[in-house]
Design a protein around this motif. Structure first.
Motif, PDB file in Angstrom:
ATOM      1  N   ALA A  34      -2.708  -3.979   1.608  1.00  0.00           N
ATOM      2  CA  ALA A  34      -4.253  -4.096   1.310  1.00  0.00           C
ATOM      3  C   ALA A  34      -4.648  -2.960  -0.385  1.00  0.00           C
ATOM      4  CB  ALA A  34      -5.222  -3.095   2.412  1.00  0.00           C
ATOM      5  N   LYS A  35      -5.371  -3.418  -0.350  1.00  0.00           N
ATOM      6  CA  LYS A  35      -6.058  -2.578  -2.400  1.00  0.00           C
ATOM      7  C   LYS A  35      -5.710  -1.787  -1.943  1.00  0.00           C
ATOM      8  CE  LYS A  35      -9.227  -3.425  -5.381  1.00  0.00           C
ATOM      9  NZ  LYS A  35     -10.124  -3.791  -5.527  1.00  0.00           N
ATOM     10  N   ALA A  36      -5.989  -0.575  -1.342  1.00  0.00           N
ATOM     11  CA  ALA A  36      -6.229   0.383  -1.611  1.00  0.00           C
ATOM     12  C   ALA A  36      -4.994   1.804  -0.871  1.00  0.00           C
ATOM     13  CB  ALA A  36      -6.943   0.581   0.229  1.00  0.00           C
ATOM     14  N   MET A  37      -4.138   0.540  -0.750  1.00  0.00           N
ATOM     15  CA  MET A  37      -2.591   0.677  -0.370  1.00  0.00           C
ATOM     16  C   MET A  37      -1.995   0.431  -1.013  1.00  0.00           C
ATOM     17  SD  MET A  37      -0.276   2.101   1.626  1.00  0.00           S
ATOM     18  CE  MET A  37       1.964   1.981   2.394  1.00  0.00           C
ATOM     19  N   LEU A  43      -4.032  -0.150   5.496  1.00  0.00           N
ATOM     20  CA  LEU A  43      -2.598  -0.421   5.102  1.00  0.00           C
ATOM     21  C   LEU A  43      -1.927  -2.099   4.759  1.00  0.00           C
ATOM     22  CD1 LEU A  43       0.276   0.195   5.519  1.00  0.00           C
ATOM     23  CD2 LEU A  43       0.562  -0.387   7.693  1.00  0.00           C
ATOM     24  N   GLY A  44      -2.785  -2.895   5.858  1.00  0.00           N
ATOM     25  CA  GLY A  44      -2.737  -4.667   5.324  1.00  0.00           C
ATOM     26  C   GLY A  44      -3.238  -5.005   6.420  1.00  0.00           C
ATOM     27  N   ARG A  45      -2.711  -7.023   6.332  1.00  0.00           N
ATOM     28  CA  ARG A  45      -2.755  -7.583   7.148  1.00  0.00           C
ATOM     29  C   ARG A  45      -1.816  -9.157   7.233  1.00  0.00           C
ATOM     30  NH1 ARG A  45      -7.956 -10.109   6.480  1.00  0.00           N
ATOM     31  NH2 ARG A  45      -9.149  -8.377   5.840  1.00  0.00           N
ATOM     32  N   ALA A  46      -1.220  -8.929   8.985  1.00  0.00           N
ATOM     33  CA  ALA A  46      -0.441 -10.124   9.227  1.00  0.00           C
ATOM     34  C   ALA A  46      -1.713 -10.981   9.037  1.00  0.00           C
ATOM     35  CB  ALA A  46       0.765  -9.736  10.437  1.00  0.00           C
ATOM     36  N   VAL A  47      -0.073 -12.220   8.176  1.00  0.00           N
ATOM     37  CA  VAL A  47      -1.382 -13.651   8.639  1.00  0.00           C
ATOM     38  C   VAL A  47      -0.455 -14.636   8.712  1.00  0.00           C
ATOM     39  CG1 VAL A  47      -3.533 -14.922   7.060  1.00  0.00           C
ATOM     40  CG2 VAL A  47      -2.787 -12.562   7.229  1.00  0.00           C
ATOM     41  N   LYS A  48      -0.711 -15.557   9.906  1.00  0.00           N
ATOM     42  CA  LYS A  48       0.066 -16.359   9.898  1.00  0.00           C
ATOM     43  C   LYS A  48      -0.709 -17.768   9.318  1.00  0.00           C
ATOM     44  CE  LYS A  48      -0.779 -18.702  14.646  1.00  0.00           C
ATOM     45  NZ  LYS A  48      -0.447 -19.214  15.627  1.00  0.00           N
ATOM     46  N   SER A  52      -3.041   3.621  -4.339  1.00  0.00           N
ATOM     47  CA  SER A  52      -2.160   4.794  -3.580  1.00  0.00           C
ATOM     48  C   SER A  52      -0.816   4.477  -4.356  1.00  0.00           C
ATOM     49  CB  SER A  52      -2.948   5.520  -2.324  1.00  0.00           C
ATOM     50  OG  SER A  52      -1.835   4.600  -1.686  1.00  0.00           O
ATOM     51  N   ALA A  53      -0.608   3.290  -3.892  1.00  0.00           N
ATOM     52  CA  ALA A  53       1.716   3.783  -4.013  1.00  0.00           C
ATOM     53  C   ALA A  53       1.664   3.934  -5.111  1.00  0.00           C
ATOM     54  CB  ALA A  53       1.842   2.915  -2.684  1.00  0.00           C
ATOM     55  N   LEU A  54       1.460   2.315  -6.030  1.00  0.00           N
ATOM     56  CA  LEU A  54       1.780   2.438  -7.042  1.00  0.00           C
ATOM     57  C   LEU A  54       0.840   3.799  -8.555  1.00  0.00           C
ATOM     58  CD1 LEU A  54       1.099  -1.690  -7.879  1.00  0.00           C
ATOM     59  CD2 LEU A  54       3.582  -0.293  -6.876  1.00  0.00           C
TER      60      LEU A  54
END
Length: 95
Positions: free
Chosen positions: A86-89, A51-56, A92-94
């Motif tokens: 994330a790249k995979a997300m 899915l992705g990452r939350a980054v501070k 696939s979403a686009l």
């Protein structure tokens, strides 16, 4: 564009798909949120694989402009939290 799903609709959909109760799915979301906040504070990032990452991040102080008056103002440095998909997300979403 379609309207995004509300939390209650997401909980109901996941409860139907997994066979869990809505209360259990809602508890899972609350626990995931608490874990994400804790990890982002301590480690500076929180990853949900696929899915992705939350980054501070720490932003620098900079000069900005008041849009009403055009006056130059100083914007102080601050910490922000950004979510990177994330790249995979993305792929696939686009499609």
């Amino acid at each position: 564009m379609a309207k995004p799903m509300s939390k209650s609709k997401i909980v109901a959909t996941l409860a139907d798909k997994t066979g869990m109760t809505k209360k259990a799915v809602n508890g899972f979301f609350d626990a995931l949120f608490a874990l994400a906040v804790k990890e982002a504070k301590s480690a500076g990032k929180f990853v949900i694989p696929g899915l992705g990452r939350a980054v501070k991040r720490q932003t620098k102080a900079r000069m900005g402009r008041n849009p009403q008056t055009g006056e130059a103002i100083k914007i102080p440095a601050k910490r922000v939290l950004k979510f990177r998909i994330a790249k995979a997300m993305k792929e696939s979403a686009l499609k």
